[in-house]
Design a protein around this motif. Structure first.
Motif, PDB file in Angstrom:
ATOM      1  N   LYS A 183       0.831  -1.202   0.000  1.00 18.39           N
ATOM      2  CA  LYS A 183       0.000   0.000   0.000  1.00 18.39           C
ATOM      3  C   LYS A 183       0.864   1.250   0.000  1.00 18.39           C
ATOM      4  N   GLY A 186       2.429   1.757  -3.332  1.00 17.60           N
ATOM      5  CA  GLY A 186       1.382   2.245  -4.209  1.00 17.60           C
ATOM      6  C   GLY A 186       1.069   3.711  -3.977  1.00 17.60           C
ATOM      7  N   GLN A 187       1.089   4.138  -2.707  1.00 18.71           N
ATOM      8  CA  GLN A 187       0.759   5.534  -2.403  1.00 18.71           C
ATOM      9  C   GLN A 187       1.747   6.500  -3.034  1.00 18.71           C
ATOM     10  N   PHE A 189       3.827   5.673  -5.441  1.00 18.78           N
ATOM     11  CA  PHE A 189       3.896   5.376  -6.873  1.00 18.78           C
ATOM     12  C   PHE A 189       2.842   6.155  -7.648  1.00 18.78           C
ATOM     13  N   THR A 190       1.758   6.569  -6.949  1.00 13.33           N
ATOM     14  CA  THR A 190       0.771   7.404  -7.634  1.00 13.33           C
ATOM     15  C   THR A 190       1.387   8.707  -8.120  1.00 13.33           C
ATOM     16  N   GLN A 193       1.940   8.533 -11.747  1.00 15.56           N
ATOM     17  CA  GLN A 193       0.734   8.688 -12.546  1.00 15.56           C
ATOM     18  C   GLN A 193       0.280  10.154 -12.556  1.00 15.56           C
ATOM     19  N   ASP A 350      -4.735   5.011 -14.111  1.00 14.47           N
ATOM     20  CA  ASP A 350      -3.639   4.300 -13.447  1.00 14.47           C
ATOM     21  C   ASP A 350      -3.666   4.568 -11.947  1.00 14.47           C
ATOM     22  N   ILE A 354      -4.328   1.967  -8.620  1.00 12.84           N
ATOM     23  CA  ILE A 354      -3.362   1.802  -7.524  1.00 12.84           C
ATOM     24  C   ILE A 354      -4.054   1.951  -6.176  1.00 12.84           C
ATOM     25  N   THR A 358      -3.895  -1.906  -4.489  1.00 16.31           N
ATOM     26  CA  THR A 358      -2.737  -2.217  -3.641  1.00 16.31           C
ATOM     27  C   THR A 358      -3.089  -2.415  -2.160  1.00 16.31           C
ATOM     28  N   GLY A 409      -1.517   0.312 -13.258  1.00 14.04           N
ATOM     29  CA  GLY A 409      -1.365   0.870 -11.923  1.00 14.04           C
ATOM     30  C   GLY A 409      -0.801  -0.045 -10.858  1.00 14.04           C
ATOM     31  N   PRO A 410      -1.469  -1.180 -10.549  1.00 13.65           N
ATOM     32  CA  PRO A 410      -1.027  -1.990  -9.410  1.00 13.65           C
ATOM     33  C   PRO A 410       0.165  -2.888  -9.678  1.00 13.65           C
ATOM     34  N   PRO A 413       3.945  -1.807  -8.154  1.00 15.90           N
ATOM     35  CA  PRO A 413       4.000  -1.913  -6.686  1.00 15.90           C
ATOM     36  C   PRO A 413       3.862  -3.340  -6.176  1.00 15.90           C
TER      37      PRO A 413
END
Length: 540
Positions: A183, A186-187, A189-190, A193, A350, A354, A358, A409-410, A413
């Motif tokens: 998570k 993913g946070q 990694f946004t 996007q 995307d 995420i 995630t 997106g996911p 991560p």
């Protein structure tokens, strides 16, 4: 204790007896679980760490992603005025694809050394160094005048940014259990996007600045993003925490560290005690050597993860760098500003994926391959739609790109989190550092293939027309199928062979019982069970 650059730590005799005697393991599962702390209290501690690290990582990744991918936007900026990148520098299509690919060549070569250096030095100093260097090189792009200077700077950008992405994943394992990093990855990694969407929108503004003070639009874009990254790099020296120290120890700043800004610990008092008891393995890492590194390199578990990453990152970078080119192929009448505006929604999709997927993949972390493969199937469906939808339906073909964005997106991560989970347990800290760097580095060979061999780099795709990039799209579908196959192979082999700690780790503590290796600390013991949806807000 871990080497923290020029810092020294003192006060070891003040450590709890269990930590002094057994390093990163407990005598028994019962000892690991005694005085169990309420899970809600532990969650509050990790959320406090979130507030210190995740926003900083988000901004860091936003700027570095923008600097890395701005070359793609520069290819179509102010094209009508003859001020796009290719016309200003008199580039051929081959030179452009070579410049894009050189970044990833350097990234692959230097990713592992950079991450290993980070384990020996202060992690926050190394991360700051990366951001400052990326800003300097990024600003220098404003001065490019010929093809050779673009090629050189793209290679240098790959050198200085190498280790950033796997280094961020490794950095998280110093503060969180691996099963809770998906998570968090993913946070931040946004940011990639949002960066892809925002820089596409902002590039419309930079195009309006074309000719201001003698600079074309893309030169203003390179210069301002680079300066922002330089400023951020110095701020991170003060803001990011160094790796945590056990209760009773303090850090003594010597050598070069005396001249750098001090940083406050991320946790103090009872919060620090709780974190120590929950994640003891981080506080007492086993020093690694070349034999340990070799054990990671020959571990078969590494290579399915590399193939998984190869496919999804190749498609992701291809979409990021050539998204506007693909949209232009769908409808050649779109202006440069329209292309920028249509590029942004791909990355909004995307980002949504995420944020949705995630956190759930963390709660069901024994099924990473299922979440990964489902997202890859979404990408394949999108590419098929973009490639084979009727030419008379351009918006249907554009909708396929939105599906690709949602599926992308996911995947990255989840792949990095699965790497952390497998190699932290099997090889310890060096396993996380080396494996994340190798998966990221070697996996980016997919980016080299996408940027150098496909789209504008493939002569067969150079012919104009509604089906201009069909073969490149089909090739990306093929490498995505390879990613799904690798995730299936990984799952089956882990079921058959397992993922026990390597013999090097188990032999390092002869006084501990055989079962102790499964219970390194409270977090590791909890990771044997999935959280599921039992503690979601609607069940409280």
């Amino acid at each position: 204790m871990a080497n923290v650059g020029d810092d020294k730590v003192v006060g070891v005799n003040e450590l709890p007896e269990a930590a002094r005697n057994h390093g990163n393991t407990f005598n028994s599962p019962e000892e690991a679980g005694q005085d169990e702390i309420d899970i809600e209290r532990i969650e509050r501690v990790y959320k406090k760490i979130d507030r210190r690290i995740i926003p900083a990582f988000w901004i860091l990744y936003f700027l570095c992603s923008a600097i890395r991918s701005n070359v793609g936007l520069a290819q179509t900026m102010n094209e009508d005025n003859g001020h796009d990148l290719e016309q200003v520098l008199h580039l051929t299509a081959k030179q452009t694809s070579t410049a894009l690919a050189l970044f990833y060549v350097a990234y692959v070569v230097f990713d592992l050394p950079s991450n290993l250096v980070m384990t020996r030095l202060s992690p926050r100093v190394w991360m700051s160094r990366i951001v400052i260097a990326v800003g300097i090189i990024g600003a220098c792009f404003a001065a490019v005048k010929a093809a050779w200077s673009l090629l050189l700077l793209r290679f240098l950008l790959g050198v200085v940014i190498a280790g950033m992405w796997p280094g961020m994943a490794y950095y998280l394992t110093l503060f969180y259990p691996p099963s809770r990093t998906g998570k968090r990855i993913g946070q931040y990694f946004t940011a990639a996007q949002v960066s892809a969407a925002v820089v596409g929108l902002v590039s419309a503004g930079f195009q309006k600045m074309d000719g201001l003070s003698g600079l074309v639009g893309f030169q203003w874009m390179f210069l301002l993003y680079g300066l922002c990254a330089i400023i951020l790099g110095f701020v991170l020296l003060w803001w990011l925490p160094d790796r945590p120290l056990p209760p009773g120890e303090r850090r003594v700043r010597t050598g070069l560290m005396k001249w750098l800004p001090a940083t406050l610990p991320v946790l103090t008092g009872e919060d620090a005690e709780i974190h120590y008891r929950d994640l003891t393995r981080v506080y007492h890492p086993r020093p690694w050597n070349m034999k340990d590194l070799t054990m990671v390199l020959i571990d078969w578990r590494l290579w399915p993860l590399v193939l998984m990453y190869f496919g999804v990152v190749g498609v992701g970078i291809g979409t990021q760098l050539y998204g506007t080119v693909i949209i232009s192929g769908i409808n050649s009448s779109f202006s440069g500003i329209t292309l920028s505006l249509l590029f942004a929604p791909i990355w909004v999709m995307d980002l949504i994926a995420i944020l949705l997927v995630t956190p759930i993949s963390d709660r069901f972390h024994h099924h990473r391959a299922v979440f990964f493969s489902a997202a890859v199937c979404m990408q394949i469906a999108g590419l098929l739609t973009t490639t084979f939808a009727p030419v008379s339906q351009p918006w249907a073909r554009y909708g396929g790109l939105l599906m690709v964005g949602f599926g992308l997106g996911p995947t990255v991560p989840i792949c990095m989190t699965w790497t952390n989970e497998i190699f932290q347990r099997r090889h310890g800290e060096v396993g996380v550092a080396a494996a994340s760097a190798l998966v990221s580095g070697l996996g980016n060979l997919g980016s080299i293939m996408t940027t150098y061999a496909l789209y504008t780099g493939w002569a067969e795709d150079a012919r104009k027309g509604p089906h201009q990039y069909r073969k490149s799209n089909q090739t990306m579908i093929g490498i995505l199928c390879l990613s799904i196959l690798a995730s299936i192979v990984m799952t089956v082999l882990l079921k058959l062979v397992g993922n026990k700690p390597s013999s090097k780790i188990t032999s390092s503590d002869s006084s501990a019982s055989e079962g102790a290796n499964d219970f390194q600390d409270a977090a590791a013991r909890r990771e044997l069970q999935q959280r599921g949806f039992g503690r979601m807000w609607w069940s409280k």
